[in-house]
Motif scaffolding. Structure first.
Motif, short mmCIF file in Angstrom:
data_model
loop_
_atom_site.label_atom_id
_atom_site.label_comp_id
_atom_site.label_asym_id
_atom_site.label_seq_id
_atom_site.Cartn_x
_atom_site.Cartn_y
_atom_site.Cartn_z
N GLN A 1 0.81 -1.21 0.00
CA GLN A 1 0.00 0.00 0.00
C GLN A 1 0.85 1.26 0.00
N SER A 2 2.14 1.13 -0.23
CA SER A 2 3.00 2.29 -0.29
C SER A 2 3.33 2.58 -1.75
N PHE A 3 2.97 3.78 -2.22
CA PHE A 3 3.17 4.13 -3.62
C PHE A 3 3.93 5.45 -3.70
N PRO A 4 4.60 5.69 -4.82
CA PRO A 4 5.31 6.97 -4.97
C PRO A 4 4.34 8.13 -4.83
N VAL A 149 -8.54 -7.45 -10.81
CA VAL A 149 -8.88 -6.89 -9.50
C VAL A 149 -9.53 -7.96 -8.64
N TYR A 150 -9.43 -7.75 -7.32
CA TYR A 150 -10.21 -8.53 -6.38
C TYR A 150 -11.50 -7.77 -6.10
N ARG A 151 -12.62 -8.48 -6.06
CA ARG A 151 -13.91 -7.85 -5.74
C ARG A 151 -14.35 -8.30 -4.36
N ILE A 152 -14.67 -7.33 -3.52
CA ILE A 152 -15.18 -7.58 -2.17
C ILE A 152 -16.48 -6.80 -2.03
N ALA A 211 -2.23 -6.61 -8.65
CA ALA A 211 -0.79 -6.43 -8.79
C ALA A 211 -0.12 -5.84 -7.56
N ASP A 212 -0.78 -4.88 -6.88
CA ASP A 212 -0.12 -4.20 -5.77
C ASP A 212 -1.02 -3.89 -4.58
#
Length: 243
Positions: A1-4, A149-152, A211-212
């Motif tokens: 969960q860390s992105f530029p 994607v994951y769907r929740i 992916a992330d």
């Protein structure tokens, strides 16, 4: 969960508003977060600014006081999605949602987790923290706009009632802002006092990039009503998109 950084998160709402049971107009609200992430041992620290705009229109005419604000925000996000506020100015409005178990999930798996919302239905500074208990269901993996994607799907009820609201009608009419309550309102309380009851439902579809783990889209379909000591009420029905 860390992105530029900087990282941008947008919440866009479209709600029908009803005052005392009568349609008032449509509420258009946009909350835009501009955040810089910093990786830390306990999670990711996000520091930045929240830009808030809201207006209520009926027949293209403004019918309620608009809201336009800029608010600093800082919080730490854990790997499972829980939030610890460093400087609580009322944002994010939704805390510890969505959250995920640390174990691997299979389609059909269900889990329950507690969270919290900050609500101010009249935009009068009377913020109230509402606890929520959300039920999540993992629906599996699917393509969405060219990526996996994951769907929740999650759902939770709006339930809030002060100690005074459970008393007589006379007590409700004479309640002051300093009366004992099961959940205390936040800063900025005015003489009119916050609402004393709230009820409703939220059904939320959540898409997470495989992916992330980044949030792609969240759609919250809601219908909830707030009640004040003088018997007046406000109901919102519609949806909020987060992306």
């Amino acid at each position: 969960q860390s992105f530029p950084g900087p990282y941008t998160l947008v919440e866009r709402s479209n709600w029908a508003r009803y005052d005392n049971g009568k349609y008032t107009g449509h509420v258009y609200r946009e909350t835009r977060y501009r955040l810089d992430p910093f990786q830390e041992r306990e999670g990711v620290r996000y520091r930045g600014t929240v830009y808030v705009f809201e207006e209520t229109l009926r027949d293209l005419q403004k019918v309620a006081r608009p809201l336009d604000d800029i608010i600093p925000v800082e919080f730490i996000l854990s790997k499972t999605g829980s939030i610890r506020l460093v400087d609580d100015r009322g944002y994010p409005l939704l805390r510890n949602f969505p959250v995920f178990p640390e174990k691997a999930l299979r389609p059909g798996d269900i889990w329950i987790a507690a969270g919290e919302r900050i609500v101010d239905p009249r935009n009068d500074g009377n913020q109230v923290k509402l606890p929520i208990l959300a039920e999540y269901r993992f629906l599996g993996e699917e393509p969405y706009k060219g990526e996996q994607v994951y769907r929740i799907q999650a759902q939770y009820a709006t339930r809030y009632k002060t100690a005074t609201s459970r008393g007589s009608k006379t007590d409700q009419k004479t309640m002051g802002s300093g009366s004992s309550q099961t959940n205390q309102p936040g800063v900025g309380q005015e003489a009119s006092g916050p609402f004393i009851e709230a009820s409703g439902t939220h059904v939320v579809d959540i898409l997470i990039r495989v992916a992330d783990g980044r949030l792609v889209l969240m759609r919250d379909t809601l219908d909830e009503t707030f009640l004040w000591p003088d018997g007046s009420s406000v109901r919102y029905k519609g949806f909020t998109l987060t992306f």
